[in-house]
Structure formats: C-alpha cells, structure tokens
Design a protein around this motif. Structure first.
Motif, PDB file in Angstrom:
ATOM      1  N   GLY A  63      -0.879 -14.663 -55.243  1.00  0.00           N
ATOM      2  CA  GLY A  63      -2.174 -14.051 -55.526  1.00  0.00           C
ATOM      3  C   GLY A  63      -2.039 -12.555 -55.741  1.00  0.00           C
ATOM      4  O   GLY A  63      -2.622 -12.003 -56.685  1.00  0.00           O
ATOM      5  N   PHE A  64      -1.252 -11.888 -54.896  1.00  0.00           N
ATOM      6  CA  PHE A  64      -1.084 -10.443 -55.044  1.00  0.00           C
ATOM      7  C   PHE A  64      -0.317 -10.119 -56.322  1.00  0.00           C
ATOM      8  O   PHE A  64      -0.627  -9.139 -57.010  1.00  0.00           O
ATOM      9  CB  PHE A  64      -0.352  -9.862 -53.832  1.00  0.00           C
ATOM     10  N   ILE A  65       0.660 -10.965 -56.621  1.00  0.00           N
ATOM     11  CA  ILE A  65       1.408 -10.772 -57.859  1.00  0.00           C
ATOM     12  C   ILE A  65       0.455 -10.874 -59.048  1.00  0.00           C
ATOM     13  O   ILE A  65       0.495 -10.068 -59.977  1.00  0.00           O
ATOM     14  CB  ILE A  65       2.540 -11.818 -57.962  1.00  0.00           C
ATOM     15  N   ALA A  66      -0.454 -11.853 -58.968  1.00  0.00           N
ATOM     16  CA  ALA A  66      -1.422 -12.038 -60.052  1.00  0.00           C
ATOM     17  C   ALA A  66      -2.303 -10.803 -60.194  1.00  0.00           C
ATOM     18  O   ALA A  66      -2.557 -10.341 -61.319  1.00  0.00           O
ATOM     19  CB  ALA A  66      -2.276 -13.274 -59.780  1.00  0.00           C
ATOM     20  N   LEU A 111      -1.540  -0.723 -56.374  1.00  0.00           N
ATOM     21  CA  LEU A 111      -2.609  -0.265 -55.476  1.00  0.00           C
ATOM     22  C   LEU A 111      -3.693  -1.326 -55.328  1.00  0.00           C
ATOM     23  O   LEU A 111      -4.158  -1.600 -54.216  1.00  0.00           O
ATOM     24  CB  LEU A 111      -3.219   1.037 -56.014  1.00  0.00           C
ATOM     25  N   LEU A 112      -4.087  -1.926 -56.444  1.00  0.00           N
ATOM     26  CA  LEU A 112      -5.138  -2.945 -56.347  1.00  0.00           C
ATOM     27  C   LEU A 112      -4.651  -4.166 -55.570  1.00  0.00           C
ATOM     28  O   LEU A 112      -5.406  -4.761 -54.802  1.00  0.00           O
ATOM     29  CB  LEU A 112      -5.627  -3.363 -57.734  1.00  0.00           C
ATOM     30  N   ALA A 113      -3.367  -4.514 -55.773  1.00  0.00           N
ATOM     31  CA  ALA A 113      -2.817  -5.630 -54.998  1.00  0.00           C
ATOM     32  C   ALA A 113      -2.818  -5.279 -53.518  1.00  0.00           C
ATOM     33  O   ALA A 113      -3.146  -6.114 -52.664  1.00  0.00           O
ATOM     34  CB  ALA A 113      -1.411  -5.970 -55.472  1.00  0.00           C
ATOM     35  N   GLY A 114      -2.490  -4.017 -53.212  1.00  0.00           N
ATOM     36  CA  GLY A 114      -2.521  -3.574 -51.824  1.00  0.00           C
ATOM     37  C   GLY A 114      -3.923  -3.657 -51.252  1.00  0.00           C
ATOM     38  O   GLY A 114      -4.122  -4.065 -50.105  1.00  0.00           O
ATOM     39  N   LEU A 115      -4.895  -3.277 -52.088  1.00  0.00           N
ATOM     40  CA  LEU A 115      -6.297  -3.364 -51.646  1.00  0.00           C
ATOM     41  C   LEU A 115      -6.660  -4.825 -51.362  1.00  0.00           C
ATOM     42  O   LEU A 115      -7.299  -5.134 -50.340  1.00  0.00           O
ATOM     43  CB  LEU A 115      -7.213  -2.794 -52.726  1.00  0.00           C
ATOM     44  N   ALA A 116      -6.212  -5.707 -52.261  1.00  0.00           N
ATOM     45  CA  ALA A 116      -6.460  -7.139 -52.034  1.00  0.00           C
ATOM     46  C   ALA A 116      -5.807  -7.576 -50.723  1.00  0.00           C
ATOM     47  O   ALA A 116      -6.399  -8.338 -49.943  1.00  0.00           O
ATOM     48  CB  ALA A 116      -5.918  -7.965 -53.198  1.00  0.00           C
ATOM     49  N   GLY A 117      -4.596  -7.059 -50.475  1.00  0.00           N
ATOM     50  CA  GLY A 117      -3.907  -7.384 -49.227  1.00  0.00           C
ATOM     51  C   GLY A 117      -4.696  -6.942 -48.014  1.00  0.00           C
ATOM     52  O   GLY A 117      -4.801  -7.651 -47.020  1.00  0.00           O
ATOM     53  N   LEU A 118      -5.316  -5.754 -48.137  1.00  0.00           N
ATOM     54  CA  LEU A 118      -6.126  -5.233 -47.031  1.00  0.00           C
ATOM     55  C   LEU A 118      -7.351  -6.120 -46.815  1.00  0.00           C
ATOM     56  O   LEU A 118      -7.671  -6.504 -45.687  1.00  0.00           O
ATOM     57  CB  LEU A 118      -6.560  -3.804 -47.356  1.00  0.00           C
ATOM     58  N   LEU A 119      -8.030  -6.452 -47.920  1.00  0.00           N
ATOM     59  CA  LEU A 119      -9.257  -7.237 -47.807  1.00  0.00           C
ATOM     60  C   LEU A 119      -8.984  -8.626 -47.247  1.00  0.00           C
ATOM     61  O   LEU A 119      -9.788  -9.186 -46.510  1.00  0.00           O
ATOM     62  CB  LEU A 119      -9.938  -7.358 -49.177  1.00  0.00           C
ATOM     63  N   LYS A 226       0.115  -5.410 -38.241  1.00  0.00           N
ATOM     64  CA  LYS A 226       0.174  -6.583 -39.126  1.00  0.00           C
ATOM     65  C   LYS A 226      -0.514  -6.277 -40.449  1.00  0.00           C
ATOM     66  O   LYS A 226      -0.006  -6.597 -41.526  1.00  0.00           O
ATOM     67  CB  LYS A 226      -0.523  -7.763 -38.469  1.00  0.00           C
ATOM     68  N   VAL A 227      -1.710  -5.659 -40.360  1.00  0.00           N
ATOM     69  CA  VAL A 227      -2.456  -5.391 -41.591  1.00  0.00           C
ATOM     70  C   VAL A 227      -1.680  -4.420 -42.475  1.00  0.00           C
ATOM     71  O   VAL A 227      -1.569  -4.625 -43.689  1.00  0.00           O
ATOM     72  CB  VAL A 227      -3.861  -4.843 -41.280  1.00  0.00           C
ATOM     73  N   TRP A 228      -1.077  -3.397 -41.851  1.00  0.00           N
ATOM     74  CA  TRP A 228      -0.300  -2.465 -42.667  1.00  0.00           C
ATOM     75  C   TRP A 228       0.880  -3.148 -43.339  1.00  0.00           C
ATOM     76  O   TRP A 228       1.165  -2.900 -44.510  1.00  0.00           O
ATOM     77  CB  TRP A 228       0.179  -1.280 -41.812  1.00  0.00           C
ATOM     78  N   SER A 234       1.899  -6.464 -50.059  1.00  0.00           N
ATOM     79  CA  SER A 234       1.173  -6.850 -51.266  1.00  0.00           C
ATOM     80  C   SER A 234       1.221  -5.742 -52.311  1.00  0.00           C
ATOM     81  O   SER A 234       1.179  -6.028 -53.510  1.00  0.00           O
ATOM     82  CB  SER A 234      -0.265  -7.244 -50.944  1.00  0.00           C
ATOM     83  N   PHE A 235       1.335  -4.478 -51.864  1.00  0.00           N
ATOM     84  CA  PHE A 235       1.493  -3.390 -52.833  1.00  0.00           C
ATOM     85  C   PHE A 235       2.736  -3.634 -53.694  1.00  0.00           C
ATOM     86  O   PHE A 235       2.677  -3.596 -54.927  1.00  0.00           O
ATOM     87  CB  PHE A 235       1.606  -2.048 -52.108  1.00  0.00           C
ATOM     88  N   PHE A 236       3.863  -3.924 -53.023  1.00  0.00           N
ATOM     89  CA  PHE A 236       5.092  -4.121 -53.797  1.00  0.00           C
ATOM     90  C   PHE A 236       5.040  -5.410 -54.609  1.00  0.00           C
ATOM     91  O   PHE A 236       5.588  -5.484 -55.708  1.00  0.00           O
ATOM     92  CB  PHE A 236       6.313  -4.076 -52.871  1.00  0.00           C
ATOM     93  N   ALA A 237       4.349  -6.419 -54.059  1.00  0.00           N
ATOM     94  CA  ALA A 237       4.169  -7.647 -54.850  1.00  0.00           C
ATOM     95  C   ALA A 237       3.421  -7.318 -56.129  1.00  0.00           C
ATOM     96  O   ALA A 237       3.744  -7.826 -57.212  1.00  0.00           O
ATOM     97  CB  ALA A 237       3.404  -8.688 -54.043  1.00  0.00           C
TER      98      ALA A 237
END
Lengths: 356, 297
Positions: A63-66, A111-119, A226-228, A234-237
C-alpha cells in the motif's frame, strides 16, 4: 567510530566503482534488472525496520509503495501525458497542470507514503502479532481498492502509462541517469538504516522486539517508537515505489496486491529478520535469481515450454530455506569486516584455536 | 428498494455468509491449536474446485462422486501441508511458520498455474443446484437454499464431535494447553492432523459450493475468499467456532446489503471487509465473541 566511517566510505567507493563498470558493460535488459534489484533493496531494508528490528509484523508495504508510485507519477507527468492517459474520465483540475521535476516528485512520494504510514500506524500499532498483520494487510488492500475506484485521480484500473524516466542525474545529462538515481537512493537508504539501528533509537526498537513489557519498564515510549518506525519504513517504501513506477513506466492498482508485500517479506526473511546487510544481499540475489530462473518457463533440456514453472521452483526453494534454515542468511547479525576476516581465518587456523 | 429485492439480497447474503462461515471454521480451528494464520487454507478452496472440475470434465463422473473425491483429496492435501511445512517448524518463532504458510500458499497457486494454466475455467453446476425457483416474485437458485442448509448440518455435526467425542475433547485440550495435554498422554501430532483434516474438508466443501456460486476457476481464486474468511474468523473472535460462524454471517450479509443499498460503493466491496475488520479490532481487539486473554509478564 572512525574505523566505521572509513569502512563505510570504502564500501560506498566499491559500490560506485562496480556501478561504473556494470553500466558500461551490461546491456539494457541487464541494467534494468540491476535497477530492479536496487529498488527491491530499498523495499526490503525499509520493511526490515518495522518487521525485523521492531518485531511488528506489518504487512501493508504494498500500500505504501502504491502511494509513492502514484504520487510520483501524478506529479512528474506533464499535462499532455495526463490528458492522453485520462481518456475515460478527465483528471481533477488541480492535478492536471502539475509538472514537477524527478527528485522533488520522488521525495514527495516518500513523504505522502510516510503520512499514510502515520495515519495507518497510529490506530493499528496498538494491536499485536497476527492481529496487527491482518489489519495492516487490510489497510494495504484498502489503499489499493481506493486507487482502483478514484477514476479521476488515479485513472482507476486502467492504470497510468508512459511514465517518463529521468534523463539527468544531479543536473548532468547522461545515458544511465536512472541507475545512478536508484543506487544513490539505495546507498542513502542503507546508510540511514545502519545509523538508525545503531543509535539509541534503534536500540529502543530492538528492546521492543525482544520484550515489550521490559522495554516499557525501562522507559521506552513503545507506541511512539513503533509509529516512528512505521513512518520511516513507509517513507522509504514510498521512495522505492516512486522509483519502481519510473522503472516500469506503467502502473496499475493490480501491481500493488499483497503478493508484492509477500515477495518483499520473503526477501527479508531469506536475508534474516533484523539484518540490513542480509536484506541487501538477499534482495539482489532474489531479483537476479528470479530473472535467471526464467529459462525454466521457456522449456529446457528437451522439456516443453511450461509457463509458471519458474515460480514453482522459486517457491519450493523458498520453502526449503524456511524449513531448513529458518534464521535466514544472516540471522540478526550484520556483515562486518571482523566477520569476513574471521571467516577467512577459520580456513587457515588450527581447529583448536577456532573453537576458542 | 422493494421487499422482493430486499429478500433476494438477504437470501444471497445468507448463502454467502454461510460459505464464509464454513471456510472460517478451518482458520479458527487451526489458530486455536497452533496460533497460526494458515495462509494456505484459502488454497484448499482452489484445490477442491479444480479436482471437482477435472473429475467431472475428464472422467465424466456423476457430481456426487466427483465432489466426494475432491473433498477426500483436499483433506489429504491439508494434512500433508501441515506435516511437511508446519510440523518441522513447531518450535521456531511464530513468524517463521507464518512465512512458511505464505510460502505454501504461493507454491500451491503457482503449481495450479503450471498444472491447470492461468486461463479461467467454467465450472459445470449440477442441475440439482442450478434450478431457479420463483417464490412471490423472488427468484432464487436452489443453491441459495442448499448452501446454508449444508453449512448448518455440518456445523451441528462439528459441534457434536468437538463437545461429545474423545477426539473432540482432545482437540479442546490441545487448544487450551499444548504442553500439558501432551503430558496427559494425548497424541498432539495426531490431533493437529485431525484438526487440519477437518478444516480442509470444510474448506473443500466450501470451495465446491463457492465455485458453484461463482463458477469461474482460476489458480488464484482462493486468495480473496481465504482472506475474507480469515477476517470473518477474526471478527467473531479467533479460536472460537461459534465466533467464526457469527463473523461469517455478519461479513456476508453486510457485504451484500452494502452493495444492494449503496450501489455506488460496489467498487469498494473488497475493501469493505477490511474496514469492518479494522473497526472491530480497534473497538474490541479480541473479536465479537473472543475471550480476553490475560497477559503473562
């Protein structure tokens, strides 16, 4: 510490030299596999952070890759390409005229993937074990389903075609600019993760993996860590996803099914959960092996053409490794000069000294 | 929406829900004993469907014999998977067994592609199951009645076996405490094999009915139902058989009714199961009927 810096510089130097050599000798197809291997290194190392080092079985990587891939693609395409792609339903106006250069688009994807990871991480990281696995897997699928259905943003199941590849590396035009981008990203990813896991932050992550309760008692803020870890992973993904989109030149939601997550998880397990160097080696080896095994599909030694045999052999190999060598290639240790020299010493020394 | 439409959708939801329930039982039983998400369970659907297809198609057997053979072979495959891929790893960390399960699932899918090719095949539905009845303006295929009936019968049988027979008692004991039950003289390996056998047989029956309901066979057909049934098991509280059934019905009904009431969202149908799952997990992490497990420090 000084020695560490020197070793890393030497390794980077070696990688650059190898890259220069490979670029001039490999054909287009092999170069493409080299790029793919680099992208899988990024995927595997980033997944290892949350799964291997933090011990949280999160299966939402696809999902993050997407997210990364789609963000990059929508930013980097010019309006002509977009109008060519969105023939069924026009793209939403505010995206139609956006046209970013390569690097900012890739970073924005991350960055957006990281945001998705956070959410996603903030609610689900309270869960544990299998529940976490299935919930993150579910989020990955939800992201994919959303992308399939938002026709005016992602072009739905038709996918996006003719994604441009970068022609220059750091403002210098060159033939294989993309390879340099990929492997720069690989080097940055690997170094970043090395520094991260050897910092106090990384030790906190490992403490969470070993014993959550004990880590908490020692004053580690478990949830925050854990969240970080999830956000960084997910940022790197997302970065890897952006590069993948650029390599493939077409993307569609079906590429990001959880089979992709499983592929990456397998690479991580083969390399050893909790070993960055293991992930790097295993990603490169598996990518090349997958291409090399293609001869199985095309018929060999008098056997007829059997499509799919490659994947059967691959999954059999994988099962054998998991069954007979469950720690993976490196376990949770890292490849280091000490180890390599020790390994060579083992061949030369007397058995008595080895035992010591 | 008219009453007729609602009833039609309701019947569909019930039959889909009972399919989910049937397959979810296998997940929940295995999880109860081994604490393992058996990712290969979904592939049993595919195995059963293809065997049923080929025995009818090539050997032109009557459907009841072919279905019987399919169920038997799938049961054997399920037991073999446990013996070969999970048993050697019983003392390894759980994530390793999980990876092994993913590996088996991968392997079976790809083997399916090699043996049966990736081209979709059309499943021949026996006429007994494809008759259409019209009751007060509602058109219902006889299969819609058969699925819940078969599920309920099997469920009663299963509950009887688990509660009243020696082997059922042993299964409950192993689920409760693995080590102690082996000390009490229970042949744990046998019980685990039996569990996998029962789970796979139920999955096979579910798979055959699934392919009659959605008569298109592909080697990856087990993936999505497998995941959804696992979700159903988690919804109801994993490890709990009644929970799996409740979860299956909730998932099946809500999925169908959501599409019926809000057709605009039908594209999100697959995501819906996951959204439901995440909501439930966040509110009640052990599922609807799951017991809270005390944590040892």
């Amino acid at each position: 510490m000084k020695r560490k810096i020197i070793t890393s510089l030497i390794i980077i130097g070696i990688v650059i030299v190898i890259l220069i050599l490979l670029q001039n000798t490999l054909g287009n197809f092999k170069l493409r596999i080299l790029n793919l291997a680099g992208i899988y290194v990024i995927f595997a190392v980033s997944m290892n952070l949350i799964n291997g080092f933090t011990g949280q079985l999160a299966l939402g990587h696809a999902g993050f890759i997407a997210v990364g891939a789609y963000t990059y693609t929508l930013l980097v395409m010019d309006s002509d390409l977009k109008s060519m792609n969105f023939f069924l339903e026009p793209i939403v106006p505010f995206l139609s005229s956006v046209h970013w250069p390569f690097l900012p688009a890739v970073i924005m994807g991350g960055l957006l993937a990281g945001l998705a990871g956070l959410l996603i991480g903030a609610p689900v990281l309270r869960l544990r074990g299998d529940y976490l696995a299935i919930a993150t897997l579910g989020f990955g699928e939800i992201i994919r389903t959303v992308f399939t259905n938002t026709q005016s943003i992602t072009n739905g199941s038709l996918g996006l075609k003719a994604i441009p590849m970068p022609k220059s590396f750091l403002f210098i035009e060159m033939k294989n600019a993309f390879t340099w981008w990929v492997w720069t990203a690989v080097i940055i990813t690997v170094i970043f993760h090395f520094l991260l896991v050897s910092s106090s932050y990384g030790r906190a992550l490992k403490a969470i993996r070993e014993d959550e309760k004990a880590a908490e008692a020692m004053g580690v803020n478990i949830f925050k860590h854990k969240v970080w870890a999830m956000v960084i992973s997910s940022f790197f993904a997302g970065i890897g996803g952006a590069l993948l989109a650029s390599l493939m030149t077409t993307i569609d939601p079906l590429m990001f099914r959880f089979t992709l997550t499983f592929n990456i998880l397998l690479i991580v397990v083969l390399g050893g959960m909790g070993s960055i160097s293991g992930s790097v080696i295993s990603a490169v080896v598996v990518t090349i092996l997958m291409e090399w095994l293609r001869f199985l599909d095309q018929g060999f030694m008098g056997l007829p053409e059997i499509p799919g045999l490659r994947m059967v052999v691959f999954s059999t190999l994988l099962l054998l490794v998991v069954l007979f060598y469950p720690r993976g290639l490196m376990g949770n240790e890292e490849l280091s000069w000490n180890k390599i020299t020790k390994m060579f010493q083992r061949f030369h020394m007397q058995p008595r000294e080895v035992r010591k | 929406m008219t009453l007729q439409e609602f009833l039609q959708n309701f019947a569909n939801g019930i039959s889909l829900g009972s399919l989910y329930a049937l397959i979810a039982i296998g997940y929940t039983m295995v999880y109860g004993i081994l604490r393992l998400i058996n990712f290969a369970h979904g592939e049993m659907i595919m195995v059963a469907a293809y065997i049923a297809f080929y025995t009818v198609f090539i050997f032109s057997m009557p459907w009841y014999i072919s279905f019987f053979i399919a169920i038997i072979i799938t049961t054997i495959v399920g037991i073999l998977v446990e013996r070969l891929a999970y048993k050697p790893l019983r003392s390894s960390p759980r994530v390793t067994i999980l990876i092994s399960a993913i590996g088996v699932s991968f392997f079976l899918q790809n083997l399916g592609i090699v043996l049966f090719t990736g081209r979709p095949k059309a499943f021949q539905v026996p006429t007994l199951f494809s008759q259409v009845y019209t009751i007060k303006g509602v058109n219902i295929v006889s299969l819609t009645f058969f699925i819940p009936t078969i599920t309920v019968v099997l469920l009663i049988l299963l509950v009887y076996v688990i509660n009243n027979t020696k082997i059922g008692m042993a299964m409950r004991a192993v689920a409760k405490d693995y080590d102690t039950s082996s000390l009490m003289g229970i042949d744990v390996n046998k019980i685990i094999s039996v569990t996998f056998g029962i789970g796979s047989a139920l999955a096979a029956i579910g798979g055959i009915m699934w392919s009659m309901k959605f008569p298109q066979l592909t080697p990856t057909m087990g993936l999505m139902p497998g995941l959804k049934c696992f979700i159903a098991a988690v919804l109801g509280g994993i490890g709990n058989i009644t929970g799996a059934v409740v979860g299956g019905f909730i998932l099946g009904l809500t999925e169908i009714l959501l599409v019926a009431f809000l057709p605009d969202l039908s594209g999100y149908r697959d995501a819906f199961a996951f959204i439901l799952l995440i909501l439930i997990l966040l509110v009640k992490p052990t599922g609807i009927l799951g017991e809270k497990i005390a944590e040892k420090v």
